[in-house]
Design a protein around this motif. Structure first.
Motif, PDB file in Angstrom:
ATOM      1  N   MET A  41       0.831  -1.207   0.000  1.00 52.75           N
ATOM      2  CA  MET A  41       0.000   0.000   0.000  1.00 52.75           C
ATOM      3  C   MET A  41       0.867   1.259   0.000  1.00 52.75           C
ATOM      4  SD  MET A  41      -3.011  -0.955  -0.370  1.00 52.75           S
ATOM      5  CE  MET A  41      -3.936   0.533  -0.052  1.00 52.75           C
ATOM      6  N   GLN A  42       1.964   1.235   0.741  1.00 51.15           N
ATOM      7  CA  GLN A  42       2.877   2.365   0.771  1.00 51.15           C
ATOM      8  C   GLN A  42       3.465   2.632  -0.612  1.00 51.15           C
ATOM      9  OE1 GLN A  42       6.084   1.654   3.511  1.00 51.15           O
ATOM     10  NE2 GLN A  42       5.617   3.502   4.653  1.00 51.15           N
ATOM     11  N   GLU A  43       3.906   1.584  -1.256  1.00 48.98           N
ATOM     12  CA  GLU A  43       4.488   1.710  -2.600  1.00 48.98           C
ATOM     13  C   GLU A  43       3.434   2.174  -3.614  1.00 48.98           C
ATOM     14  OE1 GLU A  43       7.451   1.526  -5.548  1.00 48.98           O
ATOM     15  OE2 GLU A  43       7.573   1.520  -3.366  1.00 48.98           O
ATOM     16  N   LEU A  44       2.246   1.626  -3.508  1.00 45.42           N
ATOM     17  CA  LEU A  44       1.156   2.010  -4.411  1.00 45.42           C
ATOM     18  C   LEU A  44       0.829   3.490  -4.277  1.00 45.42           C
ATOM     19  CD1 LEU A  44      -1.036   0.897  -6.396  1.00 45.42           C
ATOM     20  CD2 LEU A  44      -2.523   0.737  -4.399  1.00 45.42           C
ATOM     21  N   MET A  45       0.738   3.987  -3.050  1.00 42.33           N
ATOM     22  CA  MET A  45       0.421   5.398  -2.842  1.00 42.33           C
ATOM     23  C   MET A  45       1.568   6.303  -3.287  1.00 42.33           C
ATOM     24  SD  MET A  45      -2.616   5.297  -2.004  1.00 42.33           S
ATOM     25  CE  MET A  45      -2.865   7.028  -1.705  1.00 42.33           C
ATOM     26  N   ARG A  46       2.799   5.859  -3.094  1.00 36.88           N
ATOM     27  CA  ARG A  46       3.948   6.644  -3.542  1.00 36.88           C
ATOM     28  C   ARG A  46       3.951   6.772  -5.062  1.00 36.88           C
ATOM     29  NH1 ARG A  46       9.024   6.198  -5.300  1.00 36.88           N
ATOM     30  NH2 ARG A  46       9.057   3.943  -5.379  1.00 36.88           N
ATOM     31  N   GLU A  47       3.727   5.658  -5.744  1.00 36.88           N
ATOM     32  CA  GLU A  47       3.693   5.679  -7.211  1.00 36.88           C
ATOM     33  C   GLU A  47       2.503   6.491  -7.731  1.00 36.88           C
ATOM     34  OE1 GLU A  47       5.867   4.490  -9.482  1.00 36.88           O
ATOM     35  OE2 GLU A  47       7.183   3.985  -7.809  1.00 36.88           O
ATOM     36  N   ALA A  48       1.358   6.358  -7.077  1.00 36.06           N
ATOM     37  CA  ALA A  48       0.177   7.127  -7.489  1.00 36.06           C
ATOM     38  C   ALA A  48       0.401   8.615  -7.276  1.00 36.06           C
ATOM     39  CB  ALA A  48      -1.050   6.657  -6.723  1.00 36.06           C
ATOM     40  N   SER A  49       1.088   8.968  -6.219  1.00 36.22           N
ATOM     41  CA  SER A  49       1.391  10.372  -5.946  1.00 36.22           C
ATOM     42  C   SER A  49       2.307  10.947  -7.019  1.00 36.22           C
ATOM     43  CB  SER A  49       2.046  10.487  -4.571  1.00 36.22           C
ATOM     44  OG  SER A  49       2.457  11.798  -4.329  1.00 36.22           O
ATOM     45  N   ILE A  50       3.317  10.187  -7.388  1.00 32.90           N
ATOM     46  CA  ILE A  50       4.236  10.622  -8.446  1.00 32.90           C
ATOM     47  C   ILE A  50       3.481  10.796  -9.758  1.00 32.90           C
ATOM     48  CG2 ILE A  50       6.187   9.873  -9.884  1.00 32.90           C
ATOM     49  CD1 ILE A  50       7.306   8.546  -7.298  1.00 32.90           C
ATOM     50  N   GLY A  56      -0.243  16.727 -13.378  1.00 36.78           N
ATOM     51  CA  GLY A  56      -0.749  18.040 -12.990  1.00 36.78           C
ATOM     52  C   GLY A  56      -1.929  18.022 -12.045  1.00 36.78           C
ATOM     53  N   GLU A  57      -2.242  16.897 -11.456  1.00 35.56           N
ATOM     54  CA  GLU A  57      -3.356  16.829 -10.505  1.00 35.56           C
ATOM     55  C   GLU A  57      -2.901  17.371  -9.157  1.00 35.56           C
ATOM     56  OE1 GLU A  57      -4.864  12.857 -10.328  1.00 35.56           O
ATOM     57  OE2 GLU A  57      -4.908  12.660 -12.495  1.00 35.56           O
ATOM     58  N   LYS A  58      -3.862  17.924  -8.404  1.00 34.68           N
ATOM     59  CA  LYS A  58      -3.533  18.466  -7.091  1.00 34.68           C
ATOM     60  C   LYS A  58      -3.569  17.398  -6.009  1.00 34.68           C
ATOM     61  CE  LYS A  58      -4.992  23.117  -8.066  1.00 34.68           C
ATOM     62  NZ  LYS A  58      -5.775  24.264  -7.635  1.00 34.68           N
ATOM     63  N   SER A  59      -4.300  16.335  -6.248  1.00 35.07           N
ATOM     64  CA  SER A  59      -4.374  15.249  -5.266  1.00 35.07           C
ATOM     65  C   SER A  59      -4.411  13.915  -5.998  1.00 35.07           C
ATOM     66  CB  SER A  59      -5.619  15.406  -4.387  1.00 35.07           C
ATOM     67  OG  SER A  59      -6.777  15.331  -5.176  1.00 35.07           O
ATOM     68  N   ILE A  60      -4.255  12.852  -5.237  1.00 35.17           N
ATOM     69  CA  ILE A  60      -4.274  11.507  -5.823  1.00 35.17           C
ATOM     70  C   ILE A  60      -5.721  11.132  -6.129  1.00 35.17           C
ATOM     71  CG2 ILE A  60      -3.765   9.082  -5.402  1.00 35.17           C
ATOM     72  CD1 ILE A  60      -1.611  10.023  -3.432  1.00 35.17           C
ATOM     73  N   SER A  61      -5.946  10.675  -7.342  1.00 32.75           N
ATOM     74  CA  SER A  61      -7.297  10.267  -7.736  1.00 32.75           C
ATOM     75  C   SER A  61      -7.341   8.751  -7.940  1.00 32.75           C
ATOM     76  CB  SER A  61      -7.692  10.968  -9.038  1.00 32.75           C
ATOM     77  OG  SER A  61      -6.860  10.543 -10.091  1.00 32.75           O
ATOM     78  N   ALA A  62      -8.538   8.234  -8.060  1.00 33.62           N
ATOM     79  CA  ALA A  62      -8.715   6.807  -8.309  1.00 33.62           C
ATOM     80  C   ALA A  62      -8.049   6.421  -9.628  1.00 33.62           C
ATOM     81  CB  ALA A  62     -10.192   6.451  -8.331  1.00 33.62           C
ATOM     82  N   ARG A  63      -8.084   7.309 -10.587  1.00 27.38           N
ATOM     83  CA  ARG A  63      -7.455   7.047 -11.887  1.00 27.38           C
ATOM     84  C   ARG A  63      -5.944   6.893 -11.749  1.00 27.38           C
ATOM     85  NH1 ARG A  63      -8.237  11.521 -16.186  1.00 27.38           N
ATOM     86  NH2 ARG A  63      -6.794  12.493 -14.752  1.00 27.38           N
ATOM     87  N   SER A  64      -5.328   7.726 -10.908  1.00 22.56           N
ATOM     88  CA  SER A  64      -3.880   7.625 -10.683  1.00 22.56           C
ATOM     89  C   SER A  64      -3.533   6.279 -10.069  1.00 22.56           C
ATOM     90  CB  SER A  64      -3.404   8.719  -9.729  1.00 22.56           C
ATOM     91  OG  SER A  64      -3.717   9.985 -10.207  1.00 22.56           O
ATOM     92  N   ILE A  65      -4.350   5.834  -9.133  1.00 15.10           N
ATOM     93  CA  ILE A  65      -4.108   4.557  -8.466  1.00 15.10           C
ATOM     94  C   ILE A  65      -4.290   3.402  -9.447  1.00 15.10           C
ATOM     95  CG2 ILE A  65      -4.923   2.998  -6.656  1.00 15.10           C
ATOM     96  CD1 ILE A  65      -5.537   5.542  -5.005  1.00 15.10           C
ATOM     97  N   ARG A  66      -5.350   3.458 -10.248  1.00 14.26           N
ATOM     98  CA  ARG A  66      -5.585   2.389 -11.233  1.00 14.26           C
ATOM     99  C   ARG A  66      -4.433   2.271 -12.224  1.00 14.26           C
ATOM    100  NH1 ARG A  66     -10.317   4.645 -13.042  1.00 14.26           N
ATOM    101  NH2 ARG A  66     -11.530   4.896 -11.152  1.00 14.26           N
ATOM    102  N   LYS A  67      -3.870   3.390 -12.622  1.00 14.45           N
ATOM    103  CA  LYS A  67      -2.786   3.383 -13.609  1.00 14.45           C
ATOM    104  C   LYS A  67      -1.523   2.697 -13.082  1.00 14.45           C
ATOM    105  CE  LYS A  67      -4.603   6.045 -16.892  1.00 14.45           C
ATOM    106  NZ  LYS A  67      -4.727   5.749 -18.276  1.00 14.45           N
ATOM    107  N   VAL A  68      -1.248   2.817 -11.787  1.00 14.97           N
ATOM    108  CA  VAL A  68      -0.004   2.260 -11.243  1.00 14.97           C
ATOM    109  C   VAL A  68      -0.194   0.922 -10.543  1.00 14.97           C
ATOM    110  CG1 VAL A  68       1.062   4.522 -11.004  1.00 14.97           C
ATOM    111  CG2 VAL A  68      -0.185   3.547  -9.068  1.00 14.97           C
ATOM    112  N   THR A  69      -1.414   0.462 -10.383  1.00 16.00           N
ATOM    113  CA  THR A  69      -1.668  -0.774  -9.644  1.00 16.00           C
ATOM    114  C   THR A  69      -0.986  -1.974 -10.286  1.00 16.00           C
ATOM    115  OG1 THR A  69      -3.771   0.044  -8.806  1.00 16.00           O
ATOM    116  CG2 THR A  69      -3.465  -2.326  -8.788  1.00 16.00           C
ATOM    117  N   GLU A  70      -1.137  -2.140 -11.580  1.00 11.92           N
ATOM    118  CA  GLU A  70      -0.576  -3.312 -12.257  1.00 11.92           C
ATOM    119  C   GLU A  70       0.949  -3.351 -12.164  1.00 11.92           C
ATOM    120  OE1 GLU A  70      -0.520  -5.361 -16.642  1.00 11.92           O
ATOM    121  OE2 GLU A  70      -2.161  -4.005 -16.131  1.00 11.92           O
ATOM    122  N   SER A  71       1.592  -2.215 -12.408  1.00 14.90           N
ATOM    123  CA  SER A  71       3.062  -2.198 -12.342  1.00 14.90           C
ATOM    124  C   SER A  71       3.555  -2.426 -10.911  1.00 14.90           C
ATOM    125  CB  SER A  71       3.610  -0.881 -12.883  1.00 14.90           C
ATOM    126  OG  SER A  71       3.169   0.206 -12.102  1.00 14.90           O
TER     127      SER A  71
END
Length: 78
Positions: A41-50, A56-71
């Motif tokens: 979960m820590q790694e997932l949130m770090r990657e989603a934040s990046i 250019g988003e101001k906060s982490i969105s569900a889309r950001s999380i979905r994009k990095v989940t597989e990797s």
């Protein structure tokens, strides 16, 4: 004396792991599973934040999380 709060329900985690593995588990296996979950979960949130910052988003969105989940899952598979 102050009662300490548990981080997670050990019995529930053991039951879930046992159901998936179909075997008995050793004494501290649930602790290792929980720690692996927290690291994931820590790694997932770090990657989603990046990813969110780069797009250019101001906060982490569900889309950001979905994009990095597989990797992230691929890297954590071990």
């Amino acid at each position: 004396m102050v009662a300490t709060q548990k981080l997670y329900p050990r019995a529930t985690v053991k039951r879930i792991v046992k159901a998936h593995a179909g075997r008995n588990i050793s004494k501290n296996t649930d602790v290792l599973v929980f720690l692996d979950y927290i690291l994931f979960m820590q790694e997932l949130m770090r990657e989603a934040s990046i990813r969110a910052r780069r797009s250019g988003e101001k906060s982490i969105s569900a889309r950001s999380i979905r994009k990095v989940t597989e990797s992230t899952l691929r890297r954590m598979r071990g």
